[in-house]
Design an enzyme around this catalytic site. Structure first.
Site, PDB file in Angstrom:
ATOM      1  N   CYS A 152      -5.363  -8.996  -1.053  1.00  0.00           N
ATOM      2  CA  CYS A 152      -5.218  -8.833  -2.504  1.00  0.00           C
ATOM      3  C   CYS A 152      -4.340  -9.911  -3.116  1.00  0.00           C
ATOM      4  O   CYS A 152      -4.294 -10.042  -4.354  1.00  0.00           O
ATOM      5  CB  CYS A 152      -4.620  -7.460  -2.823  1.00  0.00           C
ATOM      6  SG  CYS A 152      -5.615  -6.061  -2.289  1.00  0.00           S
TER       7      CYS A 152
ATOM      8  N   LYS B 297       3.637  -5.957  -1.842  1.00  0.00           N
ATOM      9  CA  LYS B 297       3.409  -4.513  -1.725  1.00  0.00           C
ATOM     10  C   LYS B 297       4.666  -3.714  -2.051  1.00  0.00           C
ATOM     11  O   LYS B 297       5.737  -3.970  -1.485  1.00  0.00           O
ATOM     12  CB  LYS B 297       2.983  -4.154  -0.294  1.00  0.00           C
ATOM     13  CG  LYS B 297       1.663  -4.739   0.146  1.00  0.00           C
ATOM     14  CD  LYS B 297       1.367  -4.273   1.554  1.00  0.00           C
ATOM     15  CE  LYS B 297       0.074  -4.856   2.078  1.00  0.00           C
ATOM     16  NZ  LYS B 297      -0.209  -4.368   3.448  1.00  0.00           N
TER      17      LYS B 297
ATOM     18  N   CYS C  26      -5.243  -2.489  -2.363  1.00  0.00           N
ATOM     19  CA  CYS C  26      -3.987  -1.898  -1.909  1.00  0.00           C
ATOM     20  C   CYS C  26      -3.747  -0.598  -2.670  1.00  0.00           C
ATOM     21  O   CYS C  26      -3.852  -0.566  -3.906  1.00  0.00           O
ATOM     22  CB  CYS C  26      -2.827  -2.863  -2.140  1.00  0.00           C
ATOM     23  SG  CYS C  26      -2.785  -4.222  -0.955  1.00  0.00           S
TER      24      CYS C  26
ATOM     25  N   CYS D 174     -10.613   9.131   2.508  1.00  0.00           N
ATOM     26  CA  CYS D 174     -11.414  10.314   2.829  1.00  0.00           C
ATOM     27  C   CYS D 174     -12.885  10.038   2.511  1.00  0.00           C
ATOM     28  O   CYS D 174     -13.243   9.874   1.341  1.00  0.00           O
ATOM     29  CB  CYS D 174     -10.915  11.516   2.014  1.00  0.00           C
ATOM     30  SG  CYS D 174     -11.833  13.043   2.358  1.00  0.00           S
TER      31      CYS D 174
END
Length: 227
Positions: free
Chosen positions: A145, A149, A162, A170
């Protein structure tokens, strides 16, 4: 392929709901209204039946709502909307003095550093602290990206972004679980378990009542055989 798991969840929810409605709730409503004798299934009183109907559909509605919100809402991404956000997360300018930055790196690299010292704790609380790499003490940076972070941020290779406070990706909701949709995901699990328990409780009562004639016949045969 990514839509297969959510589609399977939708089909499963629809099937379970239709089965419970068609084979348990509707026959009980007919029995209460006198359209059926209800000989082979448990027939509750009218207040109990309509209480079950309302409670179940409220929980089921919350289940569907949480599933839609968890699937479509943003899990939380590194902010880049304002100039201050871009200055911090794109350029890596966290407005920390060089001497403070070097001292933090020394504390990270020093395995014998006294982190219980009240002065050290007070100083750390007075500056901007971000998670750093353990070996050299540099700020964590995502090469995919091209962003720095924040704490507990991880890159999802499936979403290719991110995610803030990422828990996991999921496949059943086709979304990551992170900072902004974590509560919705937990509520989805809660209402899924609550609806499943509600359905199993209602169907189990009917199954017990449905096998009552068979059990009574077997008991009569055993009594006759013993005589």
């Amino acid at each position: 392929m990514s839509y297969i798991y959510p589609a399977f969840v939708v089909i499963l929810i629809t099937t379970v709901y239709t089965t419970f409605l068609a084979f348990n709730l509707i026959p009980q409503v007919k029995a209460v209204n006198g359209d059926s004798d209800g000989q082979y299934f448990y027939t509750p009183s009218e207040p109990e039946l309509y209480g079950v109907l309302v409670s179940f559909h409220v929980m089921f509605g919350m289940l569907i709502t949480c599933f839609i919100l968890a699937s479509t809402s943003s899990p939380g991404y590194i902010p880049r909307e304002t100039s201050a956000d871009r200055k911090r997360w794109v350029d890596g300018d966290f407005e920390i003095k060089d001497e403070d930055d070097n001292r933090v790196k020394e504390i990270i690299q020093d395995t014998k550093a006294d982190l219980n010292n009240s002065r050290v704790i007070a100083w750390l609380k007075s500056i901007v602290i971000l998670e750093r790499k353990k070996q050299y003490g540099y700020y964590r940076h995502c090469s995919a990206c091209n962003l720095y972070k924040p704490d507990r941020t991880h890159h999802c290779r499936i979403c290719d972004r991110c995610i803030l406070r990422m828990d996991h990706h999921c496949p059943w909701i086709r979304n990551c679980v992170g900072h902004r949709n974590y509560k919705t995901f937990l509520l989805l699990l809660f209402y899924a378990i609550a609806c499943l328990g509600f359905i199993l409780g209602g169907m189990a009562r009917r199954l017990v009542y449905a096998f009552r004639p068979i059990v009574s016949i077997q008991m009569r045969l055993e009594i006759c055989a013993s005589v």
